[in-house]
Scaffold this motif. Structure first.
Motif, mmCIF file in Angstrom:
data_model
loop_
_atom_site.group_PDB
_atom_site.id
_atom_site.type_symbol
_atom_site.label_atom_id
_atom_site.label_comp_id
_atom_site.label_asym_id
_atom_site.label_seq_id
_atom_site.Cartn_x
_atom_site.Cartn_y
_atom_site.Cartn_z
ATOM 1 N N VAL A 26 -7.480 10.641 -15.130
ATOM 2 C CA VAL A 26 -6.854 11.614 -14.301
ATOM 3 C C VAL A 26 -7.272 11.528 -12.988
ATOM 4 C CG1 VAL A 26 -7.194 14.267 -13.902
ATOM 5 C CG2 VAL A 26 -7.409 13.204 -16.164
ATOM 6 N N VAL A 27 -6.219 11.285 -12.290
ATOM 7 C CA VAL A 27 -6.182 10.803 -10.801
ATOM 8 C C VAL A 27 -5.860 12.197 -9.882
ATOM 9 C CG1 VAL A 27 -5.647 9.226 -8.890
ATOM 10 C CG2 VAL A 27 -5.939 8.517 -11.199
ATOM 11 N N THR A 28 -6.737 12.823 -9.120
ATOM 12 C CA THR A 28 -6.304 13.806 -8.377
ATOM 13 C C THR A 28 -6.244 13.506 -6.888
ATOM 14 O OG1 THR A 28 -7.247 15.376 -10.162
ATOM 15 C CG2 THR A 28 -6.893 16.513 -8.315
ATOM 16 N N PRO A 29 -5.194 13.576 -6.147
ATOM 17 C CA PRO A 29 -5.065 13.217 -4.650
ATOM 18 C C PRO A 29 -5.241 14.837 -4.118
ATOM 19 C CG PRO A 29 -2.805 13.093 -5.787
ATOM 20 C CD PRO A 29 -3.950 13.355 -6.803
ATOM 21 N N VAL A 30 -5.921 14.971 -3.212
ATOM 22 C CA VAL A 30 -6.206 16.127 -2.493
ATOM 23 C C VAL A 30 -5.796 15.802 -0.890
ATOM 24 C CG1 VAL A 30 -7.769 18.021 -1.813
ATOM 25 C CG2 VAL A 30 -7.760 16.774 -4.110
ATOM 26 N N GLY A 31 -4.641 16.726 -0.592
ATOM 27 C CA GLY A 31 -4.259 16.593 0.740
ATOM 28 C C GLY A 31 -3.098 15.837 1.036
ATOM 29 N N GLU A 32 -2.844 14.985 2.201
ATOM 30 C CA GLU A 32 -1.498 14.593 2.369
ATOM 31 C C GLU A 32 -1.352 13.050 1.926
ATOM 32 O OE1 GLU A 32 -0.580 15.245 6.599
ATOM 33 O OE2 GLU A 32 -1.273 17.473 6.205
ATOM 34 N N LEU A 33 -0.188 12.893 1.129
ATOM 35 C CA LEU A 33 -0.075 11.427 0.846
ATOM 36 C C LEU A 33 1.226 10.836 1.503
ATOM 37 C CD1 LEU A 33 -0.286 8.770 -1.021
ATOM 38 C CD2 LEU A 33 0.948 10.153 -2.718
ATOM 39 N N ASP A 34 0.731 10.030 2.539
ATOM 40 C CA ASP A 34 1.864 9.488 3.505
ATOM 41 C C ASP A 34 1.484 8.077 3.945
ATOM 42 O OD1 ASP A 34 -0.228 9.503 5.570
ATOM 43 O OD2 ASP A 34 0.662 11.315 6.190
ATOM 44 N N HIS A 35 2.470 7.367 4.663
ATOM 45 C CA HIS A 35 2.099 5.951 5.052
ATOM 46 C C HIS A 35 0.838 5.730 5.616
ATOM 47 C CE1 HIS A 35 3.382 7.097 9.017
ATOM 48 N NE2 HIS A 35 2.611 6.121 9.639
ATOM 49 N N HIS A 36 -0.001 6.819 6.124
ATOM 50 C CA HIS A 36 -1.307 6.491 6.575
ATOM 51 C C HIS A 36 -2.350 6.535 5.755
ATOM 52 C CE1 HIS A 36 -0.305 6.700 10.988
ATOM 53 N NE2 HIS A 36 0.271 7.788 10.534
ATOM 54 N N THR A 37 -2.179 7.264 4.611
ATOM 55 C CA THR A 37 -2.936 7.458 3.498
ATOM 56 C C THR A 37 -2.763 6.908 1.913
ATOM 57 O OG1 THR A 37 -2.252 9.529 2.750
ATOM 58 C CG2 THR A 37 -3.756 9.661 4.451
ATOM 59 N N ALA A 38 -1.770 6.456 2.115
ATOM 60 C CA ALA A 38 -1.368 5.692 0.861
ATOM 61 C C ALA A 38 -2.073 4.807 0.202
ATOM 62 C CB ALA A 38 0.252 4.925 1.080
ATOM 63 N N GLU A 39 -2.838 3.931 0.826
ATOM 64 C CA GLU A 39 -3.803 2.892 0.330
ATOM 65 C C GLU A 39 -4.891 3.574 -0.375
ATOM 66 O OE1 GLU A 39 -3.858 -0.402 -0.156
ATOM 67 O OE2 GLU A 39 -1.826 -0.125 0.145
ATOM 68 N N LEU A 40 -5.169 4.833 0.256
ATOM 69 C CA LEU A 40 -6.472 5.623 -0.476
ATOM 70 C C LEU A 40 -5.924 6.351 -1.958
ATOM 71 C CD1 LEU A 40 -7.408 7.863 2.588
ATOM 72 C CD2 LEU A 40 -8.532 5.918 1.840
ATOM 73 N N LEU A 41 -4.762 6.012 -2.266
ATOM 74 C CA LEU A 41 -4.291 6.363 -3.631
ATOM 75 C C LEU A 41 -4.097 5.121 -4.481
ATOM 76 C CD1 LEU A 41 -3.807 8.380 -5.860
ATOM 77 C CD2 LEU A 41 -1.205 8.544 -4.792
ATOM 78 N N ARG A 42 -3.311 4.055 -3.894
ATOM 79 C CA ARG A 42 -2.934 2.821 -4.526
ATOM 80 C C ARG A 42 -4.225 2.188 -4.999
ATOM 81 N NH1 ARG A 42 1.360 0.459 -3.048
ATOM 82 N NH2 ARG A 42 0.812 0.974 -0.770
ATOM 83 N N GLU A 43 -5.311 2.115 -4.238
ATOM 84 C CA GLU A 43 -6.472 1.299 -4.998
ATOM 85 C C GLU A 43 -7.130 2.059 -6.236
ATOM 86 O OE1 GLU A 43 -8.975 1.234 -1.199
ATOM 87 O OE2 GLU A 43 -7.895 -0.244 -0.354
ATOM 88 N N PRO A 44 -7.432 3.362 -6.064
ATOM 89 C CA PRO A 44 -7.713 4.031 -7.348
ATOM 90 C C PRO A 44 -6.867 3.804 -8.662
ATOM 91 C CG PRO A 44 -7.605 5.647 -5.568
ATOM 92 C CD PRO A 44 -7.254 4.338 -5.273
ATOM 93 N N LEU A 45 -5.702 3.791 -8.447
ATOM 94 C CA LEU A 45 -4.761 3.472 -9.419
ATOM 95 C C LEU A 45 -4.839 2.176 -9.995
ATOM 96 C CD1 LEU A 45 -1.522 5.482 -7.831
ATOM 97 C CD2 LEU A 45 -3.113 6.295 -9.781
#
Length: 123
Positions: A26-45
């Motif tokens: 279960v992956v829970t992104p909190v906030g804004e997912l955009d070109h500045h923050t995408a790596e912060l989601l890509r890495e845990p996935l």
């Protein structure tokens, strides 16, 4: 609008929580997912997939924004998860985020659930 550079100044705009729940990550992104923050989601996935968790449930209930870069991160994770015998399930999308998926047609390639509990109860 924040036009800061990529790096620690933008890290506060997206936080990602990860936990295991049965056969799912279960992956829970909190906030804004955009070109500045995408790596912060890509890495845990990618780490979930590397750890053998190919069923990814993305709890979108606290995701405030998603642009095309964020959408591409999720699409890439979907392809890798399916190649590993799993998939990506999206749960609890806010209307503003759901609209991006509707406009692009991406809602047709993801399994979308109204709630996290529904996503976890589905095979």
């Amino acid at each position: 609008m924040d036009r800061g550079t990529v790096g620690s100044a933008n890290m506060g705009r997206l936080q990602v929580e990860v936990r295991s729940e049965g056969p799912s990550a279960v992956v829970t992104p909190v906030g804004e997912l955009d070109h500045h923050t995408a790596e912060l989601l890509r890495e845990p996935l990618e780490q979930c997939l590397a750890d053998g968790l190919a069923r990814l449930v993305i709890d979108c209930a606290r995701l405030d924004f998603c642009d095309s870069t964020g959408l591409n991160v999720l699409l890439g994770a979907r392809l890798k998860a399916e190649a590993a015998g799993g998939g990506v399930h999206l749960a609890g999308m806010q209307p503003v985020v759901a609209r991006v998926f509707e406009i692009t047609g991406a809602d047709a390639v993801f399994t979308v659930h109204d709630t996290l509990d529904q996503a976890l109860a589905t095979d």
